[in-house]
Design a protein around this motif. Structure first.
Motif, mmCIF file in Angstrom:
data_model
loop_
_atom_site.group_PDB
_atom_site.id
_atom_site.type_symbol
_atom_site.label_atom_id
_atom_site.label_comp_id
_atom_site.label_asym_id
_atom_site.label_seq_id
_atom_site.Cartn_x
_atom_site.Cartn_y
_atom_site.Cartn_z
ATOM 1 N N PRO A 194 0.820 -1.205 0.000
ATOM 2 C CA PRO A 194 0.000 0.000 0.000
ATOM 3 C C PRO A 194 0.860 1.264 0.000
ATOM 4 C CG PRO A 194 -0.024 -1.041 2.156
ATOM 5 C CD PRO A 194 0.665 -1.989 1.230
ATOM 6 N N ARG A 195 0.305 2.344 -0.539
ATOM 7 C CA ARG A 195 0.951 3.663 -0.615
ATOM 8 C C ARG A 195 2.212 3.649 -1.464
ATOM 9 N NH1 ARG A 195 -0.822 2.773 4.272
ATOM 10 N NH2 ARG A 195 1.206 2.154 5.108
ATOM 11 N N GLU A 247 -6.688 3.127 -3.606
ATOM 12 C CA GLU A 247 -7.493 2.516 -2.551
ATOM 13 C C GLU A 247 -8.589 1.670 -3.187
ATOM 14 O OE1 GLU A 247 -6.803 2.709 0.590
ATOM 15 O OE2 GLU A 247 -5.105 4.059 0.289
ATOM 16 N N HIS A 298 -11.980 0.458 -4.369
ATOM 17 C CA HIS A 298 -13.166 1.251 -4.689
ATOM 18 C C HIS A 298 -14.313 0.299 -5.028
ATOM 19 C CE1 HIS A 298 -15.667 4.441 -6.307
ATOM 20 N NE2 HIS A 298 -15.849 3.722 -7.391
#
Length: 326
Positions: free
Chosen positions: A185-186, A321, A323
């Motif tokens: 993530p990120r 992210e 969705h």
């Protein structure tokens, strides 16, 4: 050489087992095909590096120019302290342009060709003696376990050269999702994507006048003979590049110039005159198809750069992210 350069992860399954499975399955198809990832034994990797220096082969030259010109943008958009994870690093010739522009914490090249990987990593380590370099020998089309020391570092994936175009859309989506899993993530992703243009220019880039791309293509057949006990008659095969407009891609084929019979790993095959082994796709994109592919793969485009002639593009994306549609 730095001590940490020796930390190299090796696939537990021998590469020739997967090679054998892919080749036998592909030759049994109505349209014979072998995945393009098997081009890159040591000879194939060296031939591809020669291709990148050909006058007809614009992608490497143009992408390198974009990387050299946009260092200020990279420094602004890519936070310092990230581990640069390069997928299919090859000779890492473009990598210094990115590393010089940002402040990376480590460099993690991933490649399936182990000897070539380690040699290239050692050369880059000499250029950046203070940068930790942790090469990983692996098939990057599946999620990769990165070195433990990279686990807690924020990451940016680097995937230049429009290698994503070698994959049909379903495979490209799987790869983008796999990259997101590997990077976490990120994370960010800097990826090259070739653009749709005049088919004549595209065909010339994949069928050069000096015949280097033909040698590259035929080396795959030579590798099958060498590593899998194959009896493919190399003198009865010729290289051909085709533009498939409906699929927006260049295709490379090995074409039988006469009816042939051969064996691979003890299994018998035949090819009629004019029949082909499909060895590579190189999909080309426009802005909308780039956005759609990245979004479906779990990435959100942040910035895009092209050369002044609109031949090639480099995109920076970030892990999106999850969705859910309303």
């Amino acid at each position: 050489m730095r001590a940490d350069l020796a930390e190299t992860l090796v696939e537990t399954r021998p590469a020739n087992t997967a090679f054998r499975a892919d080749v036998l399955a592909g030759l049994a198809l109505p349209q014979k095909a072998v995945p393009a990832r098997w081009f890159y034994d040591e000879a194939g990797s060296l031939l591809f590096e020669e291709i990148t220096r050909l006058p007809e082969y614009y992608p490497t030259r143009v992408e390198r120019a974009i990387l050299a010109e946009r260092g200020t943008d990279f420094a602004r958009l890519i936070a310092p302290g990230r581990a640069v994870v390069e997928f299919g690093s090859g000779s890492s010739t473009k990598t210094p342009l990115l590393l010089q522009a940002i402040a990376p914490a480590a460099y993690v090249p991933l490649d399936i060709s182990g000897d070539f990987l380690r040699s290239s990593a050692a050369q880059l380590q000499q250029q950046f003696p203070d940068l930790p370099v942790w090469p990983v020998e692996a098939d990057f089309t599946a999620p990769v376990t990165l070195p433990a020391r990279a686990a807690d570092l924020p990451k940016i994936g680097f995937f230049p050269g429009s290698t994503i175009g070698n994959m049909v859309p379903a495979q490209a989506l799987d790869l983008l999702r796999s990259m997101r899993s590997t990077l976490g993530p990120r994370s960010q992703l800097l990826i090259g994507m070739d653009l749709i243009k005049d088919p004549a220019m595209l065909i010339a880039a994949y069928d050069d006048a000096a015949g280097v791309t033909a040698r590259f293509n035929l080396n795959l057949a030579a590798r099958i003979n060498r590593e899998l006990g194959g009896t493919l008659p190399l003198d009865a095969l010729r290289h051909e590049a085709r533009w498939n407009d409906a699929a927006a891609r260049i295709e490379m084929h090995l074409v039988a110039s006469a009816a042939i019979r051969f064996e691979v790993a003890g299994q018998a095959f035949t090819m009629a005159e004019g029949e082909t082994i499909h060895t590579e796709n190189s999909h080309k994109y426009d802005r909308r198809s780039q956005n759609l592919l990245l979004a479906a793969g779990g990435w959100r485009p942040v910035e895009r750069w092209t050369d002044q002639d609109g031949q090639f593009s480099l995109l920076l994306a970030e892990a999106a992210e999850a969705h859910h549609a309303p």
